[in-house]
Design a protein around this motif. Structure first.
Motif, mmCIF file in Angstrom:
data_model
loop_
_atom_site.group_PDB
_atom_site.id
_atom_site.type_symbol
_atom_site.label_atom_id
_atom_site.label_comp_id
_atom_site.label_asym_id
_atom_site.label_seq_id
_atom_site.Cartn_x
_atom_site.Cartn_y
_atom_site.Cartn_z
ATOM 1 N N PHE A 67 -11.973 -14.227 0.443
ATOM 2 C CA PHE A 67 -12.152 -15.236 1.484
ATOM 3 C C PHE A 67 -10.914 -16.124 1.596
ATOM 4 C CE2 PHE A 67 -16.835 -14.500 1.131
ATOM 5 C CZ PHE A 67 -17.063 -14.267 2.479
ATOM 6 N N THR A 68 -10.270 -16.385 0.459
ATOM 7 C CA THR A 68 -9.045 -17.191 0.470
ATOM 8 C C THR A 68 -7.978 -16.530 1.321
ATOM 9 O OG1 THR A 68 -9.421 -18.210 -1.694
ATOM 10 C CG2 THR A 68 -7.149 -18.026 -0.956
ATOM 11 N N GLN A 69 -7.753 -15.246 1.120
ATOM 12 C CA GLN A 69 -6.733 -14.523 1.883
ATOM 13 C C GLN A 69 -7.056 -14.527 3.375
ATOM 14 O OE1 GLN A 69 -6.902 -10.820 -0.467
ATOM 15 N NE2 GLN A 69 -4.730 -11.137 -0.932
ATOM 16 N N MET A 70 -8.315 -14.301 3.707
ATOM 17 C CA MET A 70 -8.712 -14.280 5.111
ATOM 18 C C MET A 70 -8.510 -15.645 5.760
ATOM 19 S SD MET A 70 -12.469 -13.495 6.743
ATOM 20 C CE MET A 70 -13.096 -15.029 6.053
ATOM 21 N N ARG A 71 -8.938 -16.717 5.074
ATOM 22 C CA ARG A 71 -8.800 -18.061 5.643
ATOM 23 C C ARG A 71 -7.333 -18.456 5.782
ATOM 24 N NH1 ARG A 71 -13.551 -19.150 2.039
ATOM 25 N NH2 ARG A 71 -15.328 -19.370 3.475
ATOM 26 N N LEU A 122 -2.715 -19.808 9.045
ATOM 27 C CA LEU A 122 -1.274 -19.694 9.274
ATOM 28 C C LEU A 122 -0.968 -19.240 10.698
ATOM 29 C CD1 LEU A 122 0.006 -18.239 5.896
ATOM 30 C CD2 LEU A 122 0.689 -20.409 6.951
ATOM 31 N N ARG A 123 -1.842 -18.471 11.296
ATOM 32 C CA ARG A 123 -1.656 -18.074 12.693
ATOM 33 C C ARG A 123 -1.677 -19.280 13.619
ATOM 34 N NH1 ARG A 123 -5.870 -13.050 12.305
ATOM 35 N NH2 ARG A 123 -4.410 -11.494 11.464
ATOM 36 N N VAL A 124 -2.382 -20.325 13.177
ATOM 37 C CA VAL A 124 -2.488 -21.546 13.982
ATOM 38 C C VAL A 124 -1.312 -22.488 13.733
ATOM 39 C CG1 VAL A 124 -3.894 -23.594 14.435
ATOM 40 C CG2 VAL A 124 -4.994 -21.371 14.057
ATOM 41 N N SER A 146 -0.837 -8.990 10.355
ATOM 42 C CA SER A 146 -2.267 -8.697 10.395
ATOM 43 C C SER A 146 -2.869 -9.038 9.043
ATOM 44 C CB SER A 146 -2.482 -7.212 10.694
ATOM 45 O OG SER A 146 -2.000 -6.415 9.617
ATOM 46 N N LEU A 147 -4.183 -9.072 8.957
ATOM 47 C CA LEU A 147 -4.824 -9.381 7.696
ATOM 48 C C LEU A 147 -4.469 -8.332 6.634
ATOM 49 C CD1 LEU A 147 -6.732 -11.104 6.005
ATOM 50 C CD2 LEU A 147 -8.658 -9.777 6.945
ATOM 51 N N TYR A 148 -4.406 -7.051 7.052
ATOM 52 C CA TYR A 148 -4.047 -6.000 6.088
ATOM 53 C C TYR A 148 -2.628 -6.217 5.562
ATOM 54 C CZ TYR A 148 -2.832 -1.446 4.166
ATOM 55 O OH TYR A 148 -2.397 -0.439 3.335
#
Length: 300
Positions: free
Chosen positions: A274-278, A283-285, A293-295
């Motif tokens: 969840f940390t990586q996803m958040r 950071l995109r913002v 990308s997330l991957y």
């Protein structure tokens, strides 16, 4: 602005910030005077309605100084007999309540008047001597603000609803357990929960391996956060590291609440996922140059 309106506005803001509903007050974790401080002074920069009301009144004195040729200033000067340099000559009497409020708020008989301390008089064009005040101009001295989120602000102030804080406030009493929900050993303080608990340490160690960081970080929040940023001299890297730091602390806190209130099974791997996803989404913002990308982000 009437004081009744001011109090109503403050009540709405408090209810929104602390999560209450109309007619039911929730516990305020930080003094409202601190909440209303500028961000660079440790507050959230939320509008102080008493000061805002004073600022609206001060805006009219500012107009008297800056808008010498406007119709509204000419009307005020004629009605209230204000000399050209902006100071009033009469108080009380037949003046309106609105104008008396301006006099009381912005023309205080004091060398420490807030308005006078916030403006600067420029003589002539800054080079010439002043002649009868006709060439004088005025400027406002602005203040800068820092950047904080509501969550990190509460972390830095030590005001999360940990069991230690709830016990200190008298919400947890008697024989109720105050041990950490992750390790069931030490008292659940914010310092322990987010940094020194073995469960939290698993998440931080996973993060260190992910980015190749080998430094040992302190367990105190006020030292942990700035030192974490200092490890990355590059500005872009520092923004990324601080965003991940926020994502880790936020994910640990959310996971703790889900273990307590939804009976989730504690899982350090899930917290880090969840940390990586958040962090990727945030950071995109906040970063114009972040386009992974997330991957790609998780394969660093």
């Amino acid at each position: 602005m009437p004081q009744g309106v001011v109090k109503r506005c403050k009540r709405i803001l408090r209810t929104f910030l602390w999560g209450g509903v109309e007619g039911h007050r929730k516990l305020a974790w930080i003094k409202w005077d601190v909440v209303c401080k500028p961000k660079k002074l440790g507050g959230l920069g939320i509008k102080n309605w008493n000061l805002f009301n004073k600022a609206l009144l001060g805006k009219w004195r500012w107009r008297l100084l800056r808008e010498q040729n406007s119709l509204r200033v000419a009307v005020l000067r004629a009605k209230y007999k204000i000399p050209s340099y902006g100071e009033p000559v009469e108080r009380g009497g037949k003046m309106s309540a609105w104008w008396n409020d301006i006099l009381r708020t912005c023309f205080e008989n004091s060398s420490l008047c807030w308005f006078d301390s916030a403006i600067k008089r420029k003589l002539g064009d800054g080079k010439l001597e002043r002649r009868e005040g006709r060439l004088d101009t005025w400027s406002w001295e602005p203040e800068a603000e820092g950047l904080f989120t509501a969550f990190i602000w509460r972390v830095l102030w030590g005001r999360l609803q940990t069991k230690e804080n709830l016990k200190r406030r008298g919400i947890i009493t008697g024989d109720q357990l105050v041990t950490c929900v992750f390790c069931n050993t030490d008292e659940e303080s914010m310092k322990h929960l987010l940094f020194s608990c073995p469960f939290a340490a698993q998440v931080w160690n996973t993060y260190n391996r992910w980015i190749g960081l080998g430094a040992a970080l302190p367990h105190d929040c006020w030292s942990h956060f700035p030192q974490h940023g200092l490890l990355f001299p590059n500005k872009k890297q520092r923004l990324g590291a601080q965003t991940i730091w926020l994502a880790i602390t936020w994910s640990l806190w959310l996971h703790r609440n889900r273990v307590v209130f939804r009976e989730w099974i504690k899982d350090a791997g899930k917290v880090f996922d969840f940390t990586q996803m958040r962090a990727c989404n945030w950071l995109r913002v906040v970063s114009k140059n972040f386009c992974s990308s997330l991957y790609e982000w998780t394969q660093l």
